[in-house]
Motif scaffolding. Sequence first.
Motif, PDB file in Angstrom:
ATOM      1  N   ASP A 104       0.753  -1.137  -0.240  1.00  0.00           N
ATOM      2  CA  ASP A 104      -0.041   0.077   0.039  1.00  0.00           C
ATOM      3  C   ASP A 104       0.866   1.177  -0.015  1.00  0.00           C
ATOM      4  O   ASP A 104       0.364   2.315  -0.153  1.00  0.00           O
ATOM      5  CB  ASP A 104      -1.260   0.066   1.202  1.00  0.00           C
ATOM      6  CG  ASP A 104      -0.384   0.029   2.333  1.00  0.00           C
ATOM      7  OD1 ASP A 104       1.008   0.198   2.514  1.00  0.00           O
ATOM      8  OD2 ASP A 104      -1.008  -0.229   3.561  1.00  0.00           O
ATOM      9  N   THR A 108       1.637   3.045  -5.779  1.00  0.00           N
ATOM     10  CA  THR A 108       0.682   3.430  -6.697  1.00  0.00           C
ATOM     11  C   THR A 108       1.168   2.973  -7.858  1.00  0.00           C
ATOM     12  O   THR A 108       2.226   3.316  -8.254  1.00  0.00           O
ATOM     13  CB  THR A 108       0.306   4.839  -6.504  1.00  0.00           C
ATOM     14  OG1 THR A 108      -0.241   5.179  -4.987  1.00  0.00           O
ATOM     15  CG2 THR A 108      -0.934   4.944  -7.355  1.00  0.00           C
ATOM     16  N   PHE A 157      -6.911  -6.319 -10.798  1.00  0.00           N
ATOM     17  CA  PHE A 157      -7.643  -6.999  -9.456  1.00  0.00           C
ATOM     18  C   PHE A 157      -6.453  -7.655  -8.435  1.00  0.00           C
ATOM     19  O   PHE A 157      -6.719  -7.668  -7.215  1.00  0.00           O
ATOM     20  CB  PHE A 157      -8.873  -8.101  -9.708  1.00  0.00           C
ATOM     21  CG  PHE A 157      -9.896  -7.391 -10.359  1.00  0.00           C
ATOM     22  CD1 PHE A 157     -10.800  -6.431  -9.360  1.00  0.00           C
ATOM     23  CD2 PHE A 157     -10.572  -7.694 -11.336  1.00  0.00           C
ATOM     24  CE1 PHE A 157     -11.849  -5.828  -9.574  1.00  0.00           C
ATOM     25  CE2 PHE A 157     -11.796  -6.985 -11.850  1.00  0.00           C
ATOM     26  CZ  PHE A 157     -12.366  -6.179 -11.128  1.00  0.00           C
ATOM     27  N   TYR A 203      -3.444  -6.594  -8.059  1.00  0.00           N
ATOM     28  CA  TYR A 203      -2.997  -5.533  -7.347  1.00  0.00           C
ATOM     29  C   TYR A 203      -3.940  -4.977  -6.217  1.00  0.00           C
ATOM     30  O   TYR A 203      -3.399  -4.629  -5.245  1.00  0.00           O
ATOM     31  CB  TYR A 203      -2.640  -4.208  -8.301  1.00  0.00           C
ATOM     32  CG  TYR A 203      -1.569  -4.187  -9.424  1.00  0.00           C
ATOM     33  CD1 TYR A 203      -0.283  -5.272  -9.168  1.00  0.00           C
ATOM     34  CD2 TYR A 203      -1.429  -3.643 -10.581  1.00  0.00           C
ATOM     35  CE1 TYR A 203       0.553  -5.463  -9.822  1.00  0.00           C
ATOM     36  CE2 TYR A 203      -0.255  -3.549 -11.191  1.00  0.00           C
ATOM     37  CZ  TYR A 203       0.670  -4.568 -11.003  1.00  0.00           C
ATOM     38  OH  TYR A 203       1.571  -4.699 -11.824  1.00  0.00           O
ATOM     39  N   ARG A 204      -5.340  -4.888  -6.531  1.00  0.00           N
ATOM     40  CA  ARG A 204      -6.172  -4.517  -5.612  1.00  0.00           C
ATOM     41  C   ARG A 204      -5.989  -5.399  -4.506  1.00  0.00           C
ATOM     42  O   ARG A 204      -6.165  -4.908  -3.162  1.00  0.00           O
ATOM     43  CB  ARG A 204      -7.525  -4.542  -6.021  1.00  0.00           C
ATOM     44  CG  ARG A 204      -7.951  -3.401  -7.315  1.00  0.00           C
ATOM     45  CD  ARG A 204      -8.707  -2.321  -6.549  1.00  0.00           C
ATOM     46  NE  ARG A 204      -8.056  -1.825  -5.611  1.00  0.00           N
ATOM     47  CZ  ARG A 204      -7.609  -0.800  -5.490  1.00  0.00           C
ATOM     48  NH1 ARG A 204      -7.369  -0.145  -6.672  1.00  0.00           N
ATOM     49  NH2 ARG A 204      -6.846  -0.095  -4.362  1.00  0.00           N
ATOM     50  N   ASP A 205      -6.151  -6.555  -4.492  1.00  0.00           N
ATOM     51  CA  ASP A 205      -6.285  -7.575  -3.671  1.00  0.00           C
ATOM     52  C   ASP A 205      -4.814  -7.401  -2.742  1.00  0.00           C
ATOM     53  O   ASP A 205      -5.108  -7.889  -1.692  1.00  0.00           O
ATOM     54  CB  ASP A 205      -6.327  -9.139  -4.044  1.00  0.00           C
ATOM     55  CG  ASP A 205      -7.733  -9.221  -4.760  1.00  0.00           C
ATOM     56  OD1 ASP A 205      -8.418  -8.359  -4.545  1.00  0.00           O
ATOM     57  OD2 ASP A 205      -7.892 -10.315  -5.547  1.00  0.00           O
ATOM     58  N   GLN A 249      -2.152   0.665  -4.811  1.00  0.00           N
ATOM     59  CA  GLN A 249      -2.972   1.744  -5.014  1.00  0.00           C
ATOM     60  C   GLN A 249      -2.902   2.041  -6.546  1.00  0.00           C
ATOM     61  O   GLN A 249      -2.106   1.682  -7.027  1.00  0.00           O
ATOM     62  CB  GLN A 249      -2.728   2.910  -4.259  1.00  0.00           C
ATOM     63  CG  GLN A 249      -2.627   2.575  -2.666  1.00  0.00           C
ATOM     64  CD  GLN A 249      -2.527   3.966  -1.963  1.00  0.00           C
ATOM     65  OE1 GLN A 249      -3.876   4.754  -1.931  1.00  0.00           O
ATOM     66  NE2 GLN A 249      -1.561   4.335  -1.466  1.00  0.00           N
ATOM     67  N   PHE A 303     -12.999  -0.825 -10.505  1.00  0.00           N
ATOM     68  CA  PHE A 303     -11.708  -1.210 -10.168  1.00  0.00           C
ATOM     69  C   PHE A 303     -11.230  -0.659  -8.894  1.00  0.00           C
ATOM     70  O   PHE A 303      -9.960  -0.691  -8.335  1.00  0.00           O
ATOM     71  CB  PHE A 303     -10.647  -0.947 -11.311  1.00  0.00           C
ATOM     72  CG  PHE A 303     -10.758  -1.894 -12.402  1.00  0.00           C
ATOM     73  CD1 PHE A 303     -10.441  -3.154 -12.294  1.00  0.00           C
ATOM     74  CD2 PHE A 303     -11.533  -1.246 -13.725  1.00  0.00           C
ATOM     75  CE1 PHE A 303     -10.714  -3.789 -13.738  1.00  0.00           C
ATOM     76  CE2 PHE A 303     -11.661  -2.108 -14.749  1.00  0.00           C
ATOM     77  CZ  PHE A 303     -11.147  -3.450 -14.772  1.00  0.00           C
ATOM     78  N   ASP A 304     -12.292   0.050  -8.248  1.00  0.00           N
ATOM     79  CA  ASP A 304     -11.865   0.736  -6.934  1.00  0.00           C
ATOM     80  C   ASP A 304     -10.449   1.708  -7.011  1.00  0.00           C
ATOM     81  O   ASP A 304      -9.584   1.463  -6.305  1.00  0.00           O
ATOM     82  CB  ASP A 304     -11.870  -0.541  -5.974  1.00  0.00           C
ATOM     83  CG  ASP A 304     -11.600  -0.014  -4.467  1.00  0.00           C
ATOM     84  OD1 ASP A 304     -11.871   1.202  -4.201  1.00  0.00           O
ATOM     85  OD2 ASP A 304     -11.315  -0.474  -3.542  1.00  0.00           O
ATOM     86  N   ASP A 314      -8.104   4.538  -6.631  1.00  0.00           N
ATOM     87  CA  ASP A 314      -7.516   5.422  -5.490  1.00  0.00           C
ATOM     88  C   ASP A 314      -7.498   6.930  -5.806  1.00  0.00           C
ATOM     89  O   ASP A 314      -8.005   7.638  -4.939  1.00  0.00           O
ATOM     90  CB  ASP A 314      -6.429   4.843  -4.841  1.00  0.00           C
ATOM     91  CG  ASP A 314      -6.666   3.505  -4.181  1.00  0.00           C
ATOM     92  OD1 ASP A 314      -7.444   3.287  -3.260  1.00  0.00           O
ATOM     93  OD2 ASP A 314      -6.001   2.358  -5.027  1.00  0.00           O
TER      94      ASP A 314
END
Length: 278
Positions: free
Chosen positions: A143, A146, A166, A168-170, A174, A193-194, A196
């Motif tokens: 985290d 980015t 996904f 990366y997200r999991d 960021q 894709f949530d 940031d």
Amino acid sequence: AKSAGKNRFSYFTREMDEEAHMRLRLIQELRHAIQLDQIHVHYQPVVELQSGGILKAEALARWTHPLFGNVEPSLFIPLAEESGVINDIGDYIFREAAATIKHWDALPGLPLEISINKSPIQFGTKDQDKWLDYLQQLELPPDRVTVEITEGVLLDVSENVSSKLFEYRDAGIQVAIDDFGTGYSSMAYLQKFDIDFLKIDQSFIKDLVTNHGNRAIAESIIAMAHKLGLRVIAEGVENGEQMALLRDAGCDYGQGYYFSRPLSANDFENMLVKRNGT
Ligand code: C2E
Ligand code: CA
Ligand code: CA
Ligand code: CA
């Protein structure tokens, strides 16, 4: 007149030949640029507008050629993409930048995050990158990283792109949308894709103070992003008027020559020490 036209034509073809030749030569030399230690990373701070504190640094690739000097990224990145060399260069920049951020943890007043550009080509094959493994080796929490992608990557419906995003997200990495406002991504993708961060493209910031249309676009991006729970970075902030206007409009972060040009790792480190004390 006729022969002048003909000469002009052959002049143009010769020029085009030379240009094509030059491109090929640059591509060939790019392939060896990493081993020859010609590729470096510069770092530009992303600054919180309310507090003036540095959130992170964006890693920007630099190529110093022994003959041609500093080659502009806007020239060599497209050549690297075209030839596939971007995969190696991208991995190199990533490793170098992640290791540098980790190294700066020893400095006071931190820790900083790092932002890395990733071009669409680098999403070409499934699982081809080992970025998460490297972060683990380095013991740098994901985290703190980015990945900056452009709107075009979001619109790519291929399996490779969405599975990598996904993944990366999991892992907690960021994701920022670079050059936002110049492409066609929809809010649905930002949600899916949530994402940031949105980085408002420099073209809107350039004449923000005098151009009401651009100011309206910037303000709308900020309002929309905040409603969706995203944070906003304005790119290309060059003066205090732009900075104040963006801050008062609720923009979260700024990046640009007003705060600092991209700096070598050494210069960035000296700047941090000066700001935060030792
Ligand atoms: P970008 O990702 O949009 O990066 C921001 C560019 O704006 C950088 O140009 C930066 O030096 C410049 N910039 C920063 N502040 C200001 C300002 O106040 N005014 C103006 N006029 N410009 C400012 P740079 O370093 O020449 O890079 C150009 C582009 O090359 C980048 O645009 C990015 O798309 C690409 N690039 C650079 N490094 C990498 C990399 O490691 N990987 C990939 N895939 N692309 C990269
Ligand atoms: Ca970027
Ligand atoms: Ca940008
Ligand atoms: Ca999020």
